[in-house]
Design an enzyme around this catalytic site. Sequence first.
Site, short mmCIF file in Angstrom:
data_model
loop_
_atom_site.label_atom_id
_atom_site.label_comp_id
_atom_site.label_asym_id
_atom_site.label_seq_id
_atom_site.Cartn_x
_atom_site.Cartn_y
_atom_site.Cartn_z
N GLN A 175 57.16 -60.37 9.69
CA GLN A 175 57.78 -60.22 11.01
C GLN A 175 59.28 -60.50 10.98
O GLN A 175 60.02 -60.04 11.84
CB GLN A 175 57.07 -61.14 12.02
CG GLN A 175 55.68 -60.61 12.35
CD GLN A 175 54.88 -61.55 13.21
OE1 GLN A 175 54.29 -62.50 12.70
NE2 GLN A 175 54.83 -61.31 14.49
N HIS A 199 49.38 -63.47 5.90
CA HIS A 199 49.60 -63.38 7.35
C HIS A 199 49.58 -61.89 7.73
O HIS A 199 50.62 -61.25 7.88
CB HIS A 199 50.93 -64.03 7.73
CG HIS A 199 51.06 -64.33 9.20
ND1 HIS A 199 51.28 -65.60 9.70
CD2 HIS A 199 50.99 -63.53 10.30
CE1 HIS A 199 51.34 -65.56 11.02
NE2 HIS A 199 51.16 -64.30 11.41
N ASN A 253 45.98 -66.42 7.89
CA ASN A 253 46.31 -66.52 9.30
C ASN A 253 45.30 -65.71 10.10
O ASN A 253 45.10 -64.51 9.83
CB ASN A 253 47.71 -65.96 9.58
CG ASN A 253 48.08 -66.08 11.04
OD1 ASN A 253 48.20 -67.18 11.57
ND2 ASN A 253 48.19 -64.94 11.73
N GLU A 254 44.66 -66.34 11.05
CA GLU A 254 43.77 -65.68 12.01
C GLU A 254 42.84 -64.65 11.38
O GLU A 254 42.92 -63.46 11.68
CB GLU A 254 44.62 -65.02 13.12
CG GLU A 254 45.49 -66.04 13.84
CD GLU A 254 46.30 -65.44 14.99
OE1 GLU A 254 46.35 -64.20 15.11
OE2 GLU A 254 46.89 -66.22 15.76
C1 FCB Z 1 49.66 -64.53 16.62
C2 FCB Z 1 50.11 -64.09 15.24
C3 FCB Z 1 51.62 -64.17 15.06
C4 FCB Z 1 52.36 -63.66 16.29
C5 FCB Z 1 51.81 -64.28 17.54
C6 FCB Z 1 52.51 -63.83 18.80
O1 FCB Z 1 48.36 -64.10 16.87
O2 FCB Z 1 49.55 -64.94 14.26
O3 FCB Z 1 51.96 -63.46 13.90
O4 FCB Z 1 52.34 -62.30 16.32
O5 FCB Z 1 50.45 -64.00 17.66
#
Ligand code: FCB
Length: 415
Positions: free
Chosen positions: A20, A108, A151-152
């Site tokens: 990002q 990520h 990440n997520e």
């Molecule tokens: C999360 C993401 C991060 C960013 C935020 C706003 O879900 O992990 O990269 O985009 O949202």
Amino acid sequence: MKTEIASDRFLWGVATSAFQLEGSPYADWTTWDSVLSDNPDVTSHYTLYKEDLKLLKELGVNAYRFSFEWSRIQPRENVWDYEALAHYQEIIDILIENNIEPMVTLHHFTHPLWFIKKYPWHEYPSIRKFLDYVDKVLSTIRGVKYWITFNEPYVLLLGGYLEGCMPPGKRDAVLALDALRNILVCHGQAYDMIHSSIPDAMVSVAHNMAALAPWRRWNPMDRLLAKIAKYFYNHSLLDAFLTGKVYVKFPFRKSLEIPVPIKDKLDFLGVNYYTRVHMRFNPFKKMGVELRHRDIDGYGLTDMGWEIHPRGLEKVLRYASKLDVPLIITENGIATHSSRKKIRFMKSHIDILERCVRKGMDVRGYFYWSLIDNYEWLQGLDSRFGLYTVDFTTLERKPTKAAFYYSYLMKSRNL
Ligand code: FCB
């Protein structure tokens, strides 16, 4: 150079992700969303990193969560870019010299293009390929105690395998379950690898948890939907860390059990919290579900239309506490052009965090998303999450009032 950072302090930080801020010519997202391939210069952090790291010092944070861009480190299947690794090592060294704890995210959302084309997550060899990358990182990088493997993971699976809006762009529940298993196998193996090279490492995933509620409280179908969603989205991953199994519960049928080797492979839980979503049963919508953000508490909606719902943070932290590991809020932030709204968001969420700590929840850190304005997945450059604004033409960074406020908050709260 200092190598040890006091381990007992509350982590006050900001979070970013490599793609990002930096983009990458070798990443799957570069071809997926043309915003960055059309404007490659906007992701300027790879060259301006020294200026940006000074902002951390200016803010007064004692921790910084950022990620390695795998596609820069391994641009082609059998090619390792040691300069990219040295670049990330330099960032870590600068952080440690400034007494800022680095927290590194290995994955990520983005992948090298060759990986997603040849070994997408539902294919078994994806495991070996990801672990080769982890191995390379561990044999070269020094000075990191806090690691986030993924990440997520659930957002990745929803976007990449159910909605089809993220690479590899599938819409297939069976493939999604294969991908889920492979990703969690990778987490388990990476956990062991990190611990064998860094015995006191703290390893986790960053789990996106949302407050989920029925749209119409009186409607049993809405309530059932919210309950199912809460289980799948927020809780099933936590159960997998407790039991070593993912339970896929169907409303009226037996649950499916997927064994995943991650039982207890978690030293803390990273929680990403942003919003509340209301759910309504609507047979005319995909899967019978309609989602909506509503401004119920009067805090308003963000520029991305997300409801601002600070109390939801307490709900998800309370639930996450059942894991009995320390919790760290690895992301929390707001997309808005208004500093006033950003300050209000930050204050209201940190008030809740303080209340949770006072009630005895073991929360050890808070990372605001994000340091500077950056590219937002599928939304482009207009979702302004930064404590510092970025003028995407001149690349100038400027502090918002929220940056000053965050500095003040970190000093004034006794956590
Ligand atoms: C999360 C993401 C991060 C960013 C935020 C706003 O879900 O992990 O990269 O985009 O949202």
